[in-house]
Design a protein around this motif. Structure first.
Motif, PDB file in Angstrom:
ATOM      1  N   LYS A  10       9.098 -95.264 130.651  1.00  0.00           N
ATOM      2  CA  LYS A  10       8.764 -94.883 130.403  1.00  0.00           C
ATOM      3  C   LYS A  10       9.189 -92.912 130.067  1.00  0.00           C
ATOM      4  N   ARG A  11       8.417 -91.655 130.438  1.00  0.00           N
ATOM      5  CA  ARG A  11       8.895 -91.122 129.847  1.00  0.00           C
ATOM      6  C   ARG A  11       9.627 -90.079 130.845  1.00  0.00           C
ATOM      7  N   HIS A  12      10.661 -89.677 130.141  1.00  0.00           N
ATOM      8  CA  HIS A  12      11.166 -88.845 131.427  1.00  0.00           C
ATOM      9  C   HIS A  12      10.801 -87.456 131.646  1.00  0.00           C
ATOM     10  N   THR A  13      10.869 -86.628 133.037  1.00  0.00           N
ATOM     11  CA  THR A  13       9.668 -85.886 133.250  1.00  0.00           C
ATOM     12  C   THR A  13      10.717 -84.606 133.119  1.00  0.00           C
ATOM     13  N   ILE A  14      10.406 -84.025 132.746  1.00  0.00           N
ATOM     14  CA  ILE A  14      10.959 -82.530 132.412  1.00  0.00           C
ATOM     15  C   ILE A  14      11.305 -81.823 133.463  1.00  0.00           C
ATOM     16  N   VAL A  15      11.983 -81.700 134.014  1.00  0.00           N
ATOM     17  CA  VAL A  15      12.265 -80.360 135.337  1.00  0.00           C
ATOM     18  C   VAL A  15      13.122 -79.618 134.663  1.00  0.00           C
ATOM     19  N   LEU A  16      12.123 -77.984 134.908  1.00  0.00           N
ATOM     20  CA  LEU A  16      12.392 -76.888 134.455  1.00  0.00           C
ATOM     21  C   LEU A  16      12.855 -75.946 135.224  1.00  0.00           C
ATOM     22  N   PRO A  17      14.008 -75.002 134.738  1.00  0.00           N
ATOM     23  CA  PRO A  17      14.628 -74.170 135.799  1.00  0.00           C
ATOM     24  C   PRO A  17      13.505 -72.904 135.552  1.00  0.00           C
ATOM     25  N   GLU A  18      13.791 -72.271 135.831  1.00  0.00           N
ATOM     26  CA  GLU A  18      12.904 -71.191 136.544  1.00  0.00           C
ATOM     27  C   GLU A  18      13.550 -69.654 135.778  1.00  0.00           C
ATOM     28  N   ALA A  19      13.655 -69.269 135.382  1.00  0.00           N
ATOM     29  CA  ALA A  19      14.250 -67.478 134.953  1.00  0.00           C
ATOM     30  C   ALA A  19      15.259 -67.143 135.370  1.00  0.00           C
ATOM     31  N   ALA A  20      15.251 -66.801 136.935  1.00  0.00           N
ATOM     32  CA  ALA A  20      16.027 -66.877 138.195  1.00  0.00           C
ATOM     33  C   ALA A  20      16.927 -67.810 138.298  1.00  0.00           C
ATOM     34  N   ASP A  21      16.398 -69.188 138.051  1.00  0.00           N
ATOM     35  CA  ASP A  21      17.968 -70.175 138.042  1.00  0.00           C
ATOM     36  C   ASP A  21      18.707 -70.126 136.493  1.00  0.00           C
ATOM     37  N   VAL A  22      18.290 -70.428 136.592  1.00  0.00           N
ATOM     38  CA  VAL A  22      18.687 -70.021 134.727  1.00  0.00           C
ATOM     39  C   VAL A  22      19.997 -68.782 134.802  1.00  0.00           C
ATOM     40  N   LEU A  23      19.624 -67.586 135.111  1.00  0.00           N
ATOM     41  CA  LEU A  23      20.542 -66.300 135.910  1.00  0.00           C
ATOM     42  C   LEU A  23      21.073 -66.830 136.621  1.00  0.00           C
ATOM     43  N   ARG A  24      21.148 -67.317 137.710  1.00  0.00           N
ATOM     44  CA  ARG A  24      22.314 -68.608 138.725  1.00  0.00           C
ATOM     45  C   ARG A  24      23.386 -68.587 138.018  1.00  0.00           C
ATOM     46  N   LEU A  25      22.395 -69.556 137.266  1.00  0.00           N
ATOM     47  CA  LEU A  25      23.679 -70.357 136.256  1.00  0.00           C
ATOM     48  C   LEU A  25      24.642 -69.412 135.413  1.00  0.00           C
ATOM     49  N   MET A  26      24.180 -68.708 134.355  1.00  0.00           N
ATOM     50  CA  MET A  26      25.028 -67.648 133.940  1.00  0.00           C
ATOM     51  C   MET A  26      25.759 -66.572 134.981  1.00  0.00           C
ATOM     52  N   VAL A  27      25.598 -66.523 135.532  1.00  0.00           N
ATOM     53  CA  VAL A  27      26.452 -65.174 136.971  1.00  0.00           C
ATOM     54  C   VAL A  27      27.689 -66.376 137.171  1.00  0.00           C
ATOM     55  N   ALA A  28      26.801 -67.823 138.030  1.00  0.00           N
ATOM     56  CA  ALA A  28      28.561 -68.828 138.268  1.00  0.00           C
ATOM     57  C   ALA A  28      29.308 -69.334 137.672  1.00  0.00           C
ATOM     58  N   ALA A  29      28.809 -69.602 136.154  1.00  0.00           N
ATOM     59  CA  ALA A  29      29.784 -69.817 135.096  1.00  0.00           C
ATOM     60  C   ALA A  29      30.828 -68.485 134.628  1.00  0.00           C
ATOM     61  N   GLU A  30      30.368 -67.436 135.255  1.00  0.00           N
ATOM     62  CA  GLU A  30      31.446 -66.693 134.975  1.00  0.00           C
ATOM     63  C   GLU A  30      32.801 -66.935 135.109  1.00  0.00           C
TER      64      GLU A  30
END
Length: 389
Positions: A170-190
């Protein structure tokens, strides 16, 4: 060296070559092989087999699946990456050897393997749970490889795994984060580690693999020119961190955007200030992401994955993996019209066909957008009266 052949079917011949005596039992040993073709073709193959046995290229062996797997692994391990070798050893010890280790090679049947694969799917996981089809496929591939080597060595005449029917992967389904989610991840990582937002941004901006970013040194960056060179990666195997070439054994250089350059400059200033405050100097070959103030000890790839997973769960980004930042990069480049060869080069794929196989759906979307764009130009020309009458 004596040899003989006998007909086994209309165009099938069994070849038999005497290969000395077993040193333990004193019994005569024979190498046998079944071939298809005319009598003359079988005779030529028999002469070739006699020569191979005479030269020691093919030997007789009446051993078990376990004997063969151990011998094959011993021979193959020096040519495997540490991670692959560790995975193969785990699959052998956890699945293959407990089931077939004591099975005589000549008693192993394709039907045995098919029944086992079905049983693995139902109960082969931890605690008797289901085992994913891709995991069964990996087990099959390993056993197929070992048995195939056994055929070359003359331990058995045919490879039972060659005709087996493992489950369809079975091919892995790519779950793409939205640009806003990537920004949220970076802010939370601080709040976790000041270097994590930089790592996540660099992953999203370059599409580099986590091991490649963990292996990145300041000497690999030319912030003045805005360029980064990816030439190696870190892997974890046997509790150790190992630095090695990139996955394709090739270095690549790419340009960085202004925002990522600015983040890296601030990160470098922070690292230099911290080392100075501790009475030390940042090493010339310091890692960009390091566990010590002088940059001598890189982040472990597993640490970054663990930190990402915790932040993802806290933010409710179900199904998103650290590796999906790489997919985020690729799909957005394709969606914005970047040609496939450029995307392939930035990702570090061996060739563009790899990129096409992974991102075929997104390439198709970009193709539709390209058709719409050119159609818009042509339709606009007609509305302005410049089209055909």
């Amino acid at each position: 060296m004596a040899g003989s052949m006998r007909r086994r079917g209309k165009e099938s011949w069994e070849l038999r070559v005497h290969a000395g005596r077993d040193l333990d039992t004193g019994r005569k040993q024979y190498v046998t092989r079944t071939v298809r073709g005319t009598k003359r073709e079988a005779a030529r193959e028999l002469a070739r087999l006699v020569a191979q046995v005479d030269d020691g290229l093919v030997v007789a062996k009446a051993g078990t699946v376990g004997d063969l797997c151990e011998r094959w692994y011993q021979q193959a391990e020096p040519n495997l990456s540490p991670v692959v070798a560790e995975n193969y050893r785990r699959l052998l010890d956890r699945h293959i050897l407990p089931r077939f280790g004591s099975t005589h090679l000549r008693r192993l049947r394709t039907s045995d393997l098919d029944a086992w694969y079905a049983d693995l799917r139902r109960h082969g996981g931890q605690g008797g749970r289901e085992l994913a089809p891709n995991s069964v496929v990996r087990i099959h591939a390993l056993l197929h490889r070992a048995l195939g080597q056994g055929v070359k060595w003359g331990w058995l005449t045919t490879n039972p795994a060659a005709a087996a029917s493992p489950p369809r992967p079975k091919r892995h389904t790519i779950v793409l984060p939205e640009a806003a989610d990537v920004l949220r991840l970076m802010v939370a990582a601080e709040d976790v580690n000041p270097g994590l937002p930089v790592f996540f941004r660099l992953a999203a901006a370059t599409g580099a693999r986590r091991g490649e970013l963990c292996a990145l040194r300041w000497s690999d960056l030319d912030l003045g020119l805005g360029q980064i060179t990816i030439s190696r990666g870190l892997i974890e195997a046997g509790g150790r961190v190992i630095e090695q070439d990139t996955k394709t054994h090739a270095a690549r250089r790419m340009t960085l955007d202004a925002g990522t350059i600015a983040e890296l400059e601030r990160h470098h200033e922070r690292c230099a200030h911290l080392s100075c405050a501790c009475g030390a100097d940042l090493r010339p070959d310091a890692y960009v992401f390091s566990r010590d103030v002088v940059g001598a000890d890189p982040w472990r790839p597993g640490y970054v994955t663990l930190a990402f997973g915790r932040l993802r769960d806290d933010l409710g980004l179900k199904g998103v993996r650290l590796h999906d930042l790489r997919h985020f990069n690729a799909t957005n480049l394709l969606a914005n019209g970047t040609d496939i060869r450029t995307v392939s080069g930035r990702l570090g794929h061996a060739d563009a066909s790899t990129t096409l196989n992974i991102y075929a759906h997104f390439v198709e979307q970009a193709d539709h957008a390209a058709a719409s764009a050119i159609g818009g130009l042509l339709d606009g020309g007609n509305r302005d009266g410049r089209g055909r009458s």
